[in-house]
Motif scaffolding. Structure first.
Motif, short mmCIF file in Angstrom:
data_model
loop_
_atom_site.label_atom_id
_atom_site.label_comp_id
_atom_site.label_asym_id
_atom_site.label_seq_id
_atom_site.Cartn_x
_atom_site.Cartn_y
_atom_site.Cartn_z
N TYR A 198 0.82 -1.22 0.00
CA TYR A 198 0.00 0.00 0.00
C TYR A 198 0.85 1.26 0.00
CZ TYR A 198 -3.01 3.77 1.64
OH TYR A 198 -3.67 4.96 1.76
N ARG A 199 0.48 2.21 -0.83
CA ARG A 199 1.06 3.55 -0.82
C ARG A 199 -0.07 4.55 -1.02
NH1 ARG A 199 4.56 0.58 0.32
NH2 ARG A 199 6.76 0.56 -0.29
N GLY A 200 -0.31 5.37 -0.02
CA GLY A 200 -1.29 6.44 -0.15
C GLY A 200 -0.58 7.77 -0.22
N VAL A 201 -1.29 8.81 -0.60
CA VAL A 201 -0.71 10.15 -0.66
C VAL A 201 -1.61 11.10 0.11
CG1 VAL A 201 -0.07 12.08 -2.16
CG2 VAL A 201 0.40 9.74 -2.89
N ARG A 202 -0.99 11.83 1.05
CA ARG A 202 -1.75 12.80 1.84
C ARG A 202 -1.03 14.15 1.83
NH1 ARG A 202 -3.92 10.98 7.60
NH2 ARG A 202 -4.62 13.14 7.45
N ASN A 203 -1.76 15.17 1.49
CA ASN A 203 -1.23 16.54 1.46
C ASN A 203 -2.03 17.49 2.35
OD1 ASN A 203 -0.47 16.68 -2.15
ND2 ASN A 203 0.50 15.54 -0.52
N ASP A 204 -3.00 16.97 3.09
CA ASP A 204 -3.86 17.86 3.88
C ASP A 204 -3.07 18.51 5.01
OD1 ASP A 204 -4.59 16.06 6.52
OD2 ASP A 204 -4.36 14.83 4.73
#
Length: 339
Positions: A98-104
Motif C-alpha cells: 500500500y502507498r497512499g498520498v496525503r497533502n492535507d
C-alpha cells in the motif's frame, strides 16, 4: 582536502542553501535494495562530506522512519556542515504494497513533527512534498508548509514529481527552493514542462535516480536474474523480462563514451545529468544513492567530467527508446498529469 578532490557548490533556489553540486540519496541505506552493511553506510556518509557533498536526502517513508533515525547520529555530529532534506506525503500501512498520498494540512503538521523527532533536530533545512494529491489545493498543502517556515521548523520548501504548471501554482503560494523528480538518460519526461518552469522561477532541480536505479551503471545483463529477491527493482517494469534485455542493449553508446574518457558508464550518466544545468539554464544537483565509499568517490568524480556536443548528441535518443515505465503504477508521478 584539496580543490581537486572536492566538488563545486551551487545555490538551491533564490536565497536557498549553498550545497555541493552533487548530493547523496540515503534511501537505500534502510530499505528497498536488500541488506545494508551499516558500518559501510556510515563510512559512506563521512566520505560524502569529505568530498564536498553537503545535501543529504531522506524521507519519512524510507524504512517507515528508520532512514531518518539512521541519519540522526551523523546529522548531530555535522549539523552545521550539512543541508538536511526530508520529505512527507507518502503514507504506508500494514499492507506492504500500500502507498497512499496525503497533502492535507493536518497531515503536514503531523509529518513534520515525526521527522523532527526522528532526525533529532529543531529545524529541517529543506522540506519536500514527496508526492502530490491533486485533490488538495496548494493553498492548503503549501500553505501549511509555509506555516512551518514561519514557525522556524523548516527553512526552505521543496516539491517532488510536479508538473511545470503545478510548480508555478505552488511557487505563488510560497517560494519553492527545489524540485526533486526523476531525471536521467532513461527518464526525461520532466523536460516537457517542469524543467522549463524551474528555470523560469529560479528553482533548483534535484534529480533523483540519476543512474536509473543502477541500470545506467551497466551492471545488469539480466536484471531480474541478478537482483536479490528482496530488491524492489524486481517489480519495476524497466528491470523485468524483455524490457531489461532491451534496455541493457541501449547502453552501448554510454560504454563507448566511457571508454573514450577512461571513466565508468555511471560517471557518463551522471555527467550527462550535471550538464543539464548549462543546457537548460538552471541549477542541477543530482542525488545518486549509494551505500559504499568507493561508489561515492566514483559518483563525485563525475562532476568533473565534461561531455562534448558530439557525445551529448549520441546520448540524446536513449530515453525515447527505453522499454517500460518508471513505475508499475505511474498515477502519482508528474508524467501522469502532463497535458
Amino acid at each position: 582536502m584539496t580543490e581537486q578532490t572536492t566538488i563545486a557548490r551551487a545555490e538551491l533556489g533564490k536565497g536557498g542553501p549553498v550545497v555541493g553540486i552533487q548530493g547523496l540519496g540515503c534511501m537505500g541505506m534502510s530499505e528497498f535494495y536488500g541488506d545494508t552493511d551499516e558500518a559501510a553506510a556510515r563510512e559512506t556518509l563521512e566520505a560524502a562530506l569529505a568530498a564536498g557533498v553537503t545535501l543529504f536526502d531522506t524521507a519519512d517513508v524510507y524504512g517507515r522512519g528508520a532512514n531518518e533515525e539512521f541519519l540522526a547520529p551523523f546529522v548531530a555530529a555535522h549539523r552545521d556542515e550539512i543541508t538536511l532534506a526530508t520529505k512527507f506525503a507518502i503514507e504506508r500501512s500494514d499492507d506492504p504494497a500500500y502507498r497512499g498520498v496525503r497533502n492535507d494540512r493536518a497531515y503536514v503538521r503531523q509529518a513534520v513533527e515525526g521527522s523532527l523527532r526522528r532526525l533529532g533536530v529543531d529545524v529541517i533545512d529543506l522540506y519536500y512534498m514527496h508526492r502530490r494529491d491533486p485533490a488538495v489545493p496548494f493553498a492548503e498543502s503549501v500553505g501549511a508548509m509555509a506555516e512551518l517556515v514561519q514557525e522556524g521548523k523548516v527553512r526552505h520548501l521543496g516539491l517532488s514529481e510536479v508538473t511545470g504548471p503545478e510548480l508555478r501554482e505552488a511557487h505563488a503560494v510560497h517560494p519553492i527552493a527545489a524540485l526533486q523528480s526523476e531525471w536521467s538518460l532513461f527518464s526525461r519526461d520532466v523536460e516537457r514542462s517542469a524543467v522549463g518552469a524551474a528555470a523560469e522561477l529560479g528553482v533548483a532541480f534535484v534529480p533523483y535516480s540519476p543512474l536509473g536505479r543502477g541500470f545506467l551503471t551497466g551492471a545488469f545483463a539480466d536484471a531480474a536474474a541478478e537482483l536479490p529477491a528482496e530488491d524492489f527493482r524486481r517489480s519495476q517494469p524497466r528491470f523485468t523480462g524483455e524490457n531489461a534485455k532491451a534496455n541493457a542493449a541501449l547502453l552501448a553508446p554510454v560504454r563507448e563514451i566511457a571508454a573514450a574518457h577512461g571513466v565508468t558508464p555511471a560517471q557518463v550518466a551522471l555527467a550527462w545529468v550535471q550538464q543539464r544545468a548549462s543546457v537548460h539554464g538552471l541549477t542541477v544537483v543530482p542525488i545518486p544513492g549509494t551505500r559504499k565509499p568507493g561508489r561515492l568517490a566514483e559518483n563525485t568524480a563525475a562532476t568533473r567530467i565534461s561531455l562534448t556536443a558530439a557525445e551529448l548528441a549520441l546520448l540524446e535518443p536513449l530515453a525515447s527508446r527505453v522499454a517500460g515505465a518508471r513505475y508499475p503504477d505511474m498515477t502519482f508521478t508528474s508524467d501522469a498529469r502532463e497535458s
